[in-house]
Design a protein around this motif. Sequence first.
Motif, PDB file in Angstrom:
ATOM      1  N   CYS A  39      50.501   7.651  13.115  1.00  0.00           N
ATOM      2  CA  CYS A  39      51.825   7.327  13.653  1.00  0.00           C
ATOM      3  C   CYS A  39      52.609   6.411  12.713  1.00  0.00           C
ATOM      4  O   CYS A  39      53.830   6.542  12.584  1.00  0.00           O
ATOM      5  CB  CYS A  39      51.692   6.694  15.037  1.00  0.00           C
ATOM      6  SG  CYS A  39      51.343   7.877  16.358  1.00  0.00           S
ATOM      7  N   LYS A  71      51.409  14.732  18.654  1.00  0.00           N
ATOM      8  CA  LYS A  71      52.670  14.359  19.286  1.00  0.00           C
ATOM      9  C   LYS A  71      53.188  12.988  18.856  1.00  0.00           C
ATOM     10  O   LYS A  71      54.096  12.450  19.488  1.00  0.00           O
ATOM     11  CB  LYS A  71      52.508  14.395  20.814  1.00  0.00           C
ATOM     12  CG  LYS A  71      52.264  15.791  21.379  1.00  0.00           C
ATOM     13  CD  LYS A  71      53.431  16.724  21.090  1.00  0.00           C
ATOM     14  CE  LYS A  71      53.192  18.122  21.650  1.00  0.00           C
ATOM     15  NZ  LYS A  71      54.334  19.029  21.359  1.00  0.00           N
ATOM     16  N   ILE A  84      53.946   7.883  19.129  1.00  0.00           N
ATOM     17  CA  ILE A  84      53.851   7.750  20.578  1.00  0.00           C
ATOM     18  C   ILE A  84      54.286   6.351  21.002  1.00  0.00           C
ATOM     19  O   ILE A  84      53.934   5.358  20.356  1.00  0.00           O
ATOM     20  CB  ILE A  84      52.416   8.036  21.049  1.00  0.00           C
ATOM     21  CG1 ILE A  84      52.089   9.526  20.894  1.00  0.00           C
ATOM     22  CG2 ILE A  84      52.192   7.583  22.490  1.00  0.00           C
ATOM     23  CD1 ILE A  84      50.636   9.864  21.086  1.00  0.00           C
ATOM     24  N   PHE A 134      55.067   8.050  29.077  1.00  0.00           N
ATOM     25  CA  PHE A 134      54.605   8.512  27.775  1.00  0.00           C
ATOM     26  C   PHE A 134      55.754   9.188  27.037  1.00  0.00           C
ATOM     27  O   PHE A 134      56.295  10.197  27.505  1.00  0.00           O
ATOM     28  CB  PHE A 134      53.446   9.495  27.976  1.00  0.00           C
ATOM     29  CG  PHE A 134      52.849  10.054  26.712  1.00  0.00           C
ATOM     30  CD1 PHE A 134      51.740   9.480  26.132  1.00  0.00           C
ATOM     31  CD2 PHE A 134      53.378  11.195  26.121  1.00  0.00           C
ATOM     32  CE1 PHE A 134      51.166  10.012  24.976  1.00  0.00           C
ATOM     33  CE2 PHE A 134      52.828  11.743  24.984  1.00  0.00           C
ATOM     34  CZ  PHE A 134      51.715  11.141  24.404  1.00  0.00           C
ATOM     35  N   CYS A 168      56.851  10.889  23.354  1.00  0.00           N
ATOM     36  CA  CYS A 168      56.223  11.429  22.149  1.00  0.00           C
ATOM     37  C   CYS A 168      57.271  11.839  21.114  1.00  0.00           C
ATOM     38  O   CYS A 168      58.440  12.044  21.435  1.00  0.00           O
ATOM     39  CB  CYS A 168      55.324  12.612  22.501  1.00  0.00           C
ATOM     40  SG  CYS A 168      56.125  13.983  23.351  1.00  0.00           S
ATOM     41  N   TYR A 203      56.534  14.447  27.183  1.00  0.00           N
ATOM     42  CA  TYR A 203      55.670  15.538  26.761  1.00  0.00           C
ATOM     43  C   TYR A 203      55.940  16.737  27.659  1.00  0.00           C
ATOM     44  O   TYR A 203      56.162  16.590  28.866  1.00  0.00           O
ATOM     45  CB  TYR A 203      54.195  15.125  26.891  1.00  0.00           C
ATOM     46  CG  TYR A 203      53.226  16.271  26.739  1.00  0.00           C
ATOM     47  CD1 TYR A 203      52.871  16.751  25.479  1.00  0.00           C
ATOM     48  CD2 TYR A 203      52.668  16.878  27.860  1.00  0.00           C
ATOM     49  CE1 TYR A 203      51.992  17.805  25.334  1.00  0.00           C
ATOM     50  CE2 TYR A 203      51.777  17.942  27.729  1.00  0.00           C
ATOM     51  CZ  TYR A 203      51.445  18.401  26.467  1.00  0.00           C
ATOM     52  OH  TYR A 203      50.575  19.438  26.333  1.00  0.00           O
TER      53      TYR A 203
END
Length: 443
Positions: free
Chosen positions: A18, A56, A59, A68, A70, A96
């Motif tokens: 990430c 994804k 995050i 959440f 993404c 998501y």
Amino acid sequence: MNTLPAKTRILVCESTACASAGSVDIRAALEREVARLGLADKVEVGFTGCHGFCQKGPIVIVEPEGIFYCQVKPADAADIAGSLLPGGEPVKRLYYRHPVTKEAVPRFEDIVFYRNQRRLILRNCGVVNPEKIGDYEDRGGYRGLRKAVTSMSPEAVVEEIRRAGLRGRGGAGFPTWRKWDICRRQPGDEKYVIGNVNESAPGAFMDRSLLEADPHTVIEGLALLGYAVGASRGFLYCRADYSLASRRTRTALEHARGKGYLGPKILGSGFSFDIEVFEGGGAFVSGEETALLSSLEGSRSMPRSRPPFPAVKGLWGKPTIVDNIKTLASVPPIIADGAESFATIGSPASPGTAVFALTGKIVNAGIAEVPMGTRLSTLIYDIGGGIPNKKNFKAVQVGGPSGGFLPGSKLEMPLDFDSLQEAGGIMGSSGVMVMDEDTCMVD
């Protein structure tokens, strides 16, 4: 959202994956926006290690709701921060979406990738700040070490590991207690324990992610191993290119010493123990335990003939245990909560969980942890989301270069040490590379 919860946190994943996609800039942008909106006294912006859903990233999770987000970008920071104002709404475009139904799923615990896992080794990954020891303690961290050094003998610790049925998570599946007991019984008071982080197999990145996200669980596991066998010194042998993992581990070691979990007379007991990080050159062969020992001694990484095994004659000729860090991460909850809590997970011959790195032709690439004995189809379809573009599953390569190929006919086989061996594969590195019907395999 009409009112702001008492404790709101925006947590940005800053794993290697990430971070390489800009998550550090995302956190900085979120901090600026939270301050600009006057929310700094109510909203904490922090970071975690790997969530496992690398496909994804980057995050961002908003707690306590567990929202959440993404594939976030720095430009999304204003909307995320603004959603926390009175009357604000979550940023639905960042949710998501299920790969088949396209349904938006707001909470991470409802996403099939997470819902179908059983996280034990990865229990703190994506949840705690790896550079805050308090986060780890709040989730029961160092409870096992405290219990061991204040109320258990080394023999009792080894016995608890035996009762749990823990087998080495480095791939061989050897009973962990057995080699611990061999080392414990060796004469002399100079012994060594080592956590193996020389992860080199293609498609394997579980150890790196674990150490980046939750270094304290590895430190606690290594300290418990040191107590069990009578060692006073430990090493974490880490690839030099795992720079973020090494840095966060060194920070965690400093904090552990400051709290009395490492150093002389740990927690007021008679047990003294410390750990240092050793950065290896990254040679694939260094993952073999005797080659690793040669490297630690300053020589070329070359495997040694066995016997004698390292538990009898290892580092600098002294009794030594080398364990994979996923094995070590399994130890603290076993000691803290008892062997039964672990032994009831998985299959009778392979208790506990296994961590797999999903790569190749799969919708949800990343890291997944499931009970031993989980079927390959569950891993690939229920967690991994299946094969992209509605292609058919052809085969999977399991266990790194030393592993084997499992054809489509093995899709319903259980994933555990013995079943994989019977099918012509091995657990090995636990890397799972998925191939579709268009993949060409040459004999």
